[in-house]
Design a protein around this motif. Structure first.
Motif, PDB file in Angstrom:
ATOM      1  N   ALA A 259       6.437  11.322  -3.993  1.00  0.00           N
ATOM      2  CA  ALA A 259       6.998  12.659  -3.788  1.00  0.00           C
ATOM      3  C   ALA A 259       8.185  12.577  -2.846  1.00  0.00           C
ATOM      4  O   ALA A 259       8.265  11.681  -2.003  1.00  0.00           O
ATOM      5  N   GLY A 260       9.079  13.544  -3.005  1.00  0.00           N
ATOM      6  CA  GLY A 260      10.262  13.612  -2.153  1.00  0.00           C
ATOM      7  C   GLY A 260      10.158  14.779  -1.189  1.00  0.00           C
ATOM      8  O   GLY A 260       9.266  15.626  -1.301  1.00  0.00           O
ATOM      9  N   GLY A 261      11.069  14.796  -0.236  1.00  0.00           N
ATOM     10  CA  GLY A 261      11.159  15.898   0.710  1.00  0.00           C
ATOM     11  C   GLY A 261      12.499  15.816   1.402  1.00  0.00           C
ATOM     12  O   GLY A 261      13.184  14.785   1.310  1.00  0.00           O
ATOM     13  N   SER A 262      12.878  16.891   2.110  1.00  0.00           N
ATOM     14  CA  SER A 262      14.203  16.869   2.720  1.00  0.00           C
ATOM     15  C   SER A 262      14.240  15.912   3.911  1.00  0.00           C
ATOM     16  O   SER A 262      15.302  15.488   4.338  1.00  0.00           O
ATOM     17  N   ASN A 263      13.081  15.576   4.454  1.00  0.00           N
ATOM     18  CA  ASN A 263      13.007  14.548   5.501  1.00  0.00           C
ATOM     19  C   ASN A 263      11.697  13.810   5.325  1.00  0.00           C
ATOM     20  O   ASN A 263      10.901  14.151   4.445  1.00  0.00           O
TER      21      ASN A 263
ATOM     22  N   MET B 215       0.810  -1.223   0.000  1.00  0.00           N
ATOM     23  CA  MET B 215       0.000   0.000   0.000  1.00  0.00           C
ATOM     24  C   MET B 215       0.842   1.270   0.000  1.00  0.00           C
ATOM     25  O   MET B 215       0.309   2.377   0.023  1.00  0.00           O
ATOM     26  N   GLY B 216       2.165   1.110  -0.017  1.00  0.00           N
ATOM     27  CA  GLY B 216       3.017   2.286  -0.044  1.00  0.00           C
ATOM     28  C   GLY B 216       4.432   1.896   0.310  1.00  0.00           C
ATOM     29  O   GLY B 216       4.690   0.752   0.703  1.00  0.00           O
ATOM     30  N   ALA B 217       5.340   2.847   0.148  1.00  0.00           N
ATOM     31  CA  ALA B 217       6.747   2.560   0.426  1.00  0.00           C
ATOM     32  C   ALA B 217       7.485   3.844   0.764  1.00  0.00           C
ATOM     33  O   ALA B 217       7.038   4.946   0.418  1.00  0.00           O
ATOM     34  N   VAL B 218       8.625   3.662   1.441  1.00  0.00           N
ATOM     35  CA  VAL B 218       9.497   4.788   1.762  1.00  0.00           C
ATOM     36  C   VAL B 218      10.938   4.379   1.503  1.00  0.00           C
ATOM     37  O   VAL B 218      11.291   3.206   1.651  1.00  0.00           O
ATOM     38  N   THR B 219      11.746   5.335   1.091  1.00  0.00           N
ATOM     39  CA  THR B 219      13.185   5.106   0.934  1.00  0.00           C
ATOM     40  C   THR B 219      13.927   6.422   1.135  1.00  0.00           C
ATOM     41  O   THR B 219      13.419   7.448   0.707  1.00  0.00           O
TER      42      THR B 219
ATOM     43  N   VAL C 183      14.223  12.127   1.345  1.00  0.00           N
ATOM     44  CA  VAL C 183      13.422  10.912   1.473  1.00  0.00           C
ATOM     45  C   VAL C 183      12.361  10.907   0.376  1.00  0.00           C
ATOM     46  O   VAL C 183      11.880  11.964  -0.035  1.00  0.00           O
ATOM     47  N   SER C 184      12.008   9.712  -0.092  1.00  0.00           N
ATOM     48  CA  SER C 184      10.955   9.566  -1.099  1.00  0.00           C
ATOM     49  C   SER C 184       9.865   8.646  -0.557  1.00  0.00           C
ATOM     50  O   SER C 184      10.161   7.598   0.034  1.00  0.00           O
ATOM     51  N   VAL C 185       8.623   9.062  -0.761  1.00  0.00           N
ATOM     52  CA  VAL C 185       7.471   8.296  -0.265  1.00  0.00           C
ATOM     53  C   VAL C 185       6.535   7.991  -1.423  1.00  0.00           C
ATOM     54  O   VAL C 185       6.279   8.863  -2.262  1.00  0.00           O
ATOM     55  N   CYS C 186       6.048   6.763  -1.472  1.00  0.00           N
ATOM     56  CA  CYS C 186       5.061   6.352  -2.480  1.00  0.00           C
ATOM     57  C   CYS C 186       3.768   5.944  -1.776  1.00  0.00           C
ATOM     58  O   CYS C 186       3.788   5.051  -0.933  1.00  0.00           O
ATOM     59  N   VAL C 187       2.689   6.608  -2.120  1.00  0.00           N
ATOM     60  CA  VAL C 187       1.372   6.276  -1.566  1.00  0.00           C
ATOM     61  C   VAL C 187       0.560   5.578  -2.658  1.00  0.00           C
ATOM     62  O   VAL C 187       0.451   6.079  -3.777  1.00  0.00           O
ATOM     63  N   VAL C 188       0.016   4.407  -2.322  1.00  0.00           N
ATOM     64  CA  VAL C 188      -0.805   3.655  -3.283  1.00  0.00           C
ATOM     65  C   VAL C 188      -2.270   4.032  -3.093  1.00  0.00           C
ATOM     66  O   VAL C 188      -2.780   4.034  -1.969  1.00  0.00           O
ATOM     67  N   LEU C 189      -2.925   4.359  -4.197  1.00  0.00           N
ATOM     68  CA  LEU C 189      -4.371   4.579  -4.187  1.00  0.00           C
ATOM     69  C   LEU C 189      -5.019   3.305  -4.712  1.00  0.00           C
ATOM     70  O   LEU C 189      -4.782   2.904  -5.855  1.00  0.00           O
ATOM     71  N   ALA C 190      -5.811   2.669  -3.847  1.00  0.00           N
ATOM     72  CA  ALA C 190      -6.412   1.378  -4.218  1.00  0.00           C
ATOM     73  C   ALA C 190      -7.908   1.546  -4.465  1.00  0.00           C
ATOM     74  O   ALA C 190      -8.523   2.522  -4.035  1.00  0.00           O
TER      75      ALA C 190
ATOM     76  N   ALA D 155       9.934  -0.015  -5.720  1.00  0.00           N
ATOM     77  CA  ALA D 155      10.623   0.527  -6.905  1.00  0.00           C
ATOM     78  C   ALA D 155      10.091   1.917  -7.269  1.00  0.00           C
ATOM     79  O   ALA D 155      10.846   2.762  -7.743  1.00  0.00           O
ATOM     80  N   GLN D 156       8.799   2.131  -7.025  1.00  0.00           N
ATOM     81  CA  GLN D 156       8.216   3.416  -7.404  1.00  0.00           C
ATOM     82  C   GLN D 156       8.777   4.551  -6.546  1.00  0.00           C
ATOM     83  O   GLN D 156       8.914   5.677  -7.009  1.00  0.00           O
ATOM     84  N   ALA D 157       9.066   4.264  -5.265  1.00  0.00           N
ATOM     85  CA  ALA D 157       9.689   5.279  -4.405  1.00  0.00           C
ATOM     86  C   ALA D 157      11.173   5.407  -4.719  1.00  0.00           C
ATOM     87  O   ALA D 157      11.748   6.499  -4.712  1.00  0.00           O
ATOM     88  N   LEU D 158      11.803   4.258  -5.014  1.00  0.00           N
ATOM     89  CA  LEU D 158      13.268   4.170  -5.127  1.00  0.00           C
ATOM     90  C   LEU D 158      13.812   4.727  -6.455  1.00  0.00           C
ATOM     91  O   LEU D 158      14.767   5.514  -6.461  1.00  0.00           O
ATOM     92  N   LEU D 159      13.248   4.295  -7.559  1.00  0.00           N
ATOM     93  CA  LEU D 159      13.865   4.624  -8.857  1.00  0.00           C
ATOM     94  C   LEU D 159      13.908   6.131  -9.133  1.00  0.00           C
ATOM     95  O   LEU D 159      14.935   6.628  -9.604  1.00  0.00           O
ATOM     96  N   PRO D 160      12.838   6.891  -8.828  1.00  0.00           N
ATOM     97  CA  PRO D 160      12.950   8.337  -9.094  1.00  0.00           C
ATOM     98  C   PRO D 160      13.899   9.037  -8.126  1.00  0.00           C
ATOM     99  O   PRO D 160      14.247  10.191  -8.335  1.00  0.00           O
ATOM    100  N   HIS D 161      14.301   8.332  -7.070  1.00  0.00           N
ATOM    101  CA  HIS D 161      15.072   8.961  -6.004  1.00  0.00           C
ATOM    102  C   HIS D 161      16.560   8.602  -6.073  1.00  0.00           C
ATOM    103  O   HIS D 161      17.331   8.926  -5.181  1.00  0.00           O
ATOM    104  N   LEU D 162      16.993   7.932  -7.134  1.00  0.00           N
ATOM    105  CA  LEU D 162      18.412   7.589  -7.257  1.00  0.00           C
ATOM    106  C   LEU D 162      19.186   8.812  -7.746  1.00  0.00           C
ATOM    107  O   LEU D 162      18.691   9.593  -8.567  1.00  0.00           O
TER     108      LEU D 162
END
Ligand code: AMP
Ligand code: GLY
Length: 421
Positions: free
Chosen positions: A384-388, A227-231, A326-333, A292-299
């Motif tokens: 989306a990303g953010g500084s923290n 349902m979501g991810a963080v990296t 930090v990058s966060v991915c929220v899944v809309l189900a 992967a959705q949080a990770l790949l745009p954040h490399l």
């Protein structure tokens, strides 16, 4: 270079987007992909691809590299087929992908390599359950052997539940290696997803990630595809990742080599951070979805040339560094998910979410005349990303809130440290 991405979920939209951003890439194709991928790729369409249709597509679009998102074609030997035909593909051969395809095999390799993992016994016949119950304390994790799309694990707290799960998995021919169940001790702790690019004995780590698997806030309710991810994960930056990676990748890759198995591709270690140190729960032979959705745009750097190197048997040392923050991915189900999702609900606000600075990946959408509609359980991924982490969460949720469809469901605690995933 011309890239063919195989798959049609949010992970594959993220892979196609990473390819489209790469200076080394001139054109991106997706098989089957979906309409929502058209912002970054030529969408080939069709049903679920077979390993033969993947090869035919790679030839017809003259792909210089094929990147496989999901596990099924890898477990079925798409990399073996490409190799025998001399066509370049990024991903492990079937003998290596078996680390995901058979939990029983993964367990055997883990034990032989001495990598910390939960104690387990293999149950092949109903009569063996009594012995398993004597040797492993409850609660136990009862696991069907084959690919099960997240539905092959039952955490049994009582003896009756353990017996019921063993009976079901032994008798159910949906699971590949019918007749084998892994019965293992339950581990407590926080979970971490650690991805590595692997070529034989060499590996390069990605930033740590975490997925939130259950449908409800606080880890309540049934398991989902994610349902979501963080990296990166709070308190698990590059030095901690290296330390954990050192406990498992060198002995594991050495053991595979000893068995004559050359792993080339992404290796995903699902890890439980227990009081006694990190322990491996499972391996997967591809990127996680939605990690992967949080990770790949954040490399910080382009990963595609390194995928091509591995496909060619070449190697560049060094980990994949994360961009700042930090990058966060929220899944809309969709309504009904993780049960049978309702489809056909009209989606509004995708452009507004992008206008908020988020990246939106399509996972279960379809194009109807003039609009997007829901077409699967996990519909959209908002990244989306953010500084923290607090700022990344604010940005991701502000954008996710712009997207509207009937029955939309999302967790409110993606990225929060310490909550149950
Ligand atoms: P697997 O398919 O092996 O990754 O299992 C799916 C999920 O089940 C994991 O991500 C964990 O949340 C849970 N799980 C699997 N094995 C165990 C275990 N030994 N102890 C506790 N939870 C587990
Ligand atoms: N995020 C879990 C998986 O992809 O298996």
């Amino acid at each position: 270079m011309r890239i063919l991405v195989v798959g049609s979920g949010g992970r594959e939209h993220a892979l196609a987007s990473a390819a489209a951003r790469s200076d080394a890439v001139s054109r991106v194709f997706a098989l089957p992909g979906r309409e929502g991928f058209r912002n970054v790729a030529d969408v080939l369409g069709g049903g679920a691809p077979t390993i033969d249709s993947i090869l035919a597509a790679a030839r017809s679009v003259r792909a210089d590299l094929t990147i496989v998102g999901p596990e099924t074609p890898l477990v079925e030997g798409v990399a073996d087929l490409f190799r025998s035909e001399g066509v370049p593909l990024f991903g492990p051969v079937a003998a290596a992908a078996r680390l995901e395809g058979s939990k029983h095999f993964a367990k055997e390799v883990l034990e032989a390599s001495g990598v910390p993992t939960a104690r387990s016994v293999i149950v092949r016949r109903r009569g063996e359950i009594d012995d398993a119950l004597r040797r492993i304390d409850l609660p136990a994790a009862v696991k069907a052997d084959g690919l099960a799309a997240g539905k092959g694990v039952v955490i049994a707290r009582e003896e009756s539940a353990a017996r019921e799960a063993v009976d079901r998995f032994l008798g159910d021919d949906r699971y590949d290696e019918k007749g084998v169940v892994v019965f293992e001790e339950c581990l407590e702790g926080e979970e971490l997803s650690l991805f590595a690019l692997v070529s034989g004995r060499k590996y390069a780590l990605f930033p740590t990630a975490r997925d939130y698997k259950r449908i409800g806030d606080g880890g309540k309710g049934p398991n989902t595809g994610g349902m979501g991810a963080v990296t990166p994960v709070d308190r698990f930056g590059a030095p901690e990742a290296e330390r954990i990676g050192e406990t498992l990748f060198p002995p594991l890759l050495e053991e595979l080599e000893r068995r004559g198995i050359l792993y080339e591709g992404i290796l995903y270690a699902g890890i439980m951070l227990t009081a006694g140190g990190p322990m491996v729960l499972e391996f997967n032979c591809r990127f996680g979805d939605p990690e992967a959705q949080a990770l790949l745009p954040h490399l910080a750097a382009d990963a595609i040339p390194r995928f091509r190197e591995v496909a060619r048997g070449e190697w560049t040392d060094g980990p994949f560094e994360a961009a700042e923050g930090v990058s966060v991915c929220v899944v809309l189900a969709a309504h009904g998910y993780p049960g049978k999702p309702r489809t056909g609900d009209v989606i509004e606000g995708i452009d507004e979410a992008v206008g908020e600075g988020a990246v939106v990946f399509h996972a279960g959408t379809e194009r109807a005349p003039g609009r997007w509609v829901t077409a699967g359980g996990r519909v959209l991924n908002v990244v989306a990303g953010g500084s923290n982490v607090a700022e990344a969460r604010r940005n991701a949720y502000r954008a996710a809130g712009r997207i509207r469809f009937d029955g939309v469901r999302m967790r409110g605690d993606i990225g929060v440290a310490g909550v149950r995933g």
